[in-house]
Design a protein around this motif. Structure first.
Motif, PDB file in Angstrom:
ATOM      1  N   ALA A  36       0.831  -1.206   0.000  1.00  0.00           N
ATOM      2  CA  ALA A  36       0.000   0.000   0.000  1.00  0.00           C
ATOM      3  C   ALA A  36       0.864   1.255   0.000  1.00  0.00           C
ATOM      4  N   GLY A  40       0.586   3.902  -2.894  1.00  0.00           N
ATOM      5  CA  GLY A  40       0.245   5.275  -2.568  1.00  0.00           C
ATOM      6  C   GLY A  40       1.289   6.253  -3.071  1.00  0.00           C
ATOM      7  N   THR A  41       2.544   5.880  -2.916  1.00  0.00           N
ATOM      8  CA  THR A  41       3.625   6.740  -3.405  1.00  0.00           C
ATOM      9  C   THR A  41       3.577   6.889  -4.913  1.00  0.00           C
ATOM     10  N   GLY A  44       0.752   9.039  -5.926  1.00  0.00           N
ATOM     11  CA  GLY A  44       1.064  10.438  -5.658  1.00  0.00           C
ATOM     12  C   GLY A  44       1.956  11.038  -6.730  1.00  0.00           C
ATOM     13  N   LEU A  69      -0.753  10.056   0.455  1.00  0.00           N
ATOM     14  CA  LEU A  69      -1.438   8.890  -0.102  1.00  0.00           C
ATOM     15  C   LEU A  69      -0.841   7.591   0.426  1.00  0.00           C
ATOM     16  N   ALA A  70       0.471   7.548   0.607  1.00  0.00           N
ATOM     17  CA  ALA A  70       1.106   6.351   1.153  1.00  0.00           C
ATOM     18  C   ALA A  70       0.651   6.101   2.588  1.00  0.00           C
ATOM     19  N   ALA A  73      -3.098   4.976   2.540  1.00  0.00           N
ATOM     20  CA  ALA A  73      -3.264   3.613   2.039  1.00  0.00           C
ATOM     21  C   ALA A  73      -2.774   2.587   3.062  1.00  0.00           C
ATOM     22  N   SER A  74      -1.588   2.820   3.614  1.00  0.00           N
ATOM     23  CA  SER A  74      -1.056   1.869   4.595  1.00  0.00           C
ATOM     24  C   SER A  74      -1.879   1.899   5.880  1.00  0.00           C
TER      25      SER A  74
END
Length: 204
Positions: A36, A40-41, A44, A69-70, A73-74
């Motif tokens: 995730a 996410g990265t 982004g 976003l990272a 998500a995580s």
């Protein structure tokens, strides 16, 4: 709570495989959280390219986007994993006299003698393994859920363990006996159903 009452535990939880399941879920959750973070990265970075195409200052102005976003998500993966582990650790049910308690994440207790409605609802999930009926092996029936309403709350008790194996006959008989104190719609039919299911499971 009735003091000094014996607690009769029902086999609805992950008692035998709890530790293995928790370790496995932690392992999978860690891998999913790592994936995730990467997703996410990457999302982004794609977002920066879309929001500021050809802008040299874009990464500086939108540099927080991959991190946010990272983290989101995580965080969602970790939260989901934590809920699943909590369910595995806490899922349980027991009888204390005429009181039925079901615990998943939260604990709910109902006094069966004060029940206002009782019912058995059949799900669309089949039980594991064949069921004997008068010595004849037939297809497995669907899993059932006991639904008891009383004292302003509703308790749902799955009549099988997490592996979809029906509760043992002695536990079904214990539930029937405990419910025999109820004087509400559905009580007599439910007691009859439970005793029939117990007798059917122990036949053969």
């Amino acid at each position: 709570m009735q003091s000094g009452m014996h607690r009769y535990r029902l086999s609805v939880g992950f008692h035998g495989s709890r530790a293995i399941r928790v370790v496995f879920m932690v392992f999978l959750g860690g891998m999913a959280a790592g994936a995730a973070i990467c997703a996410g990265t990457l999302l982004g970075l794609v977002g920066i390219a879309i929001l500021a195409p050809g802008d040299p200052s874009g990464p500086e102005r939108w540099g927080f986007l991959p991190i946010v976003l990272a983290v989101l998500a995580s965080g969602a993966v970790v939260a989901y994993t934590a809920v699943r582990i909590t369910r595995v650790v806490r899922t349980d049910a027991w009888l204390e006299g005429s009181r039925l308690t079901v615990r998943v994440v939260r604990e709910r207790t109902v006094e069966l003698s004060y029940a206002t409605s009782v019912a058995v609802r059949v799900t669309n999930r089949p039980l594991i393994g064949p069921v004997r009926r008068a010595g004849v092996v037939g297809p497995a029936p669907m899993m059932a859920v006991l639904v008891v309403t009383g004292e302003g709350r509703t308790v749902h008790l799955r009549l099988a363990n997490p592996d979809a194996i029906q509760l043992p006959p002695d536990q079904l008989f214990a539930l029937a006996n405990a419910l025999s104190v109820a004087r509400c719609p559905g009580a007599v039919e439910t007691v009859t159903w439970l005793r029939g299911a117990a007798a059917n499971a122990s036949a053969g």
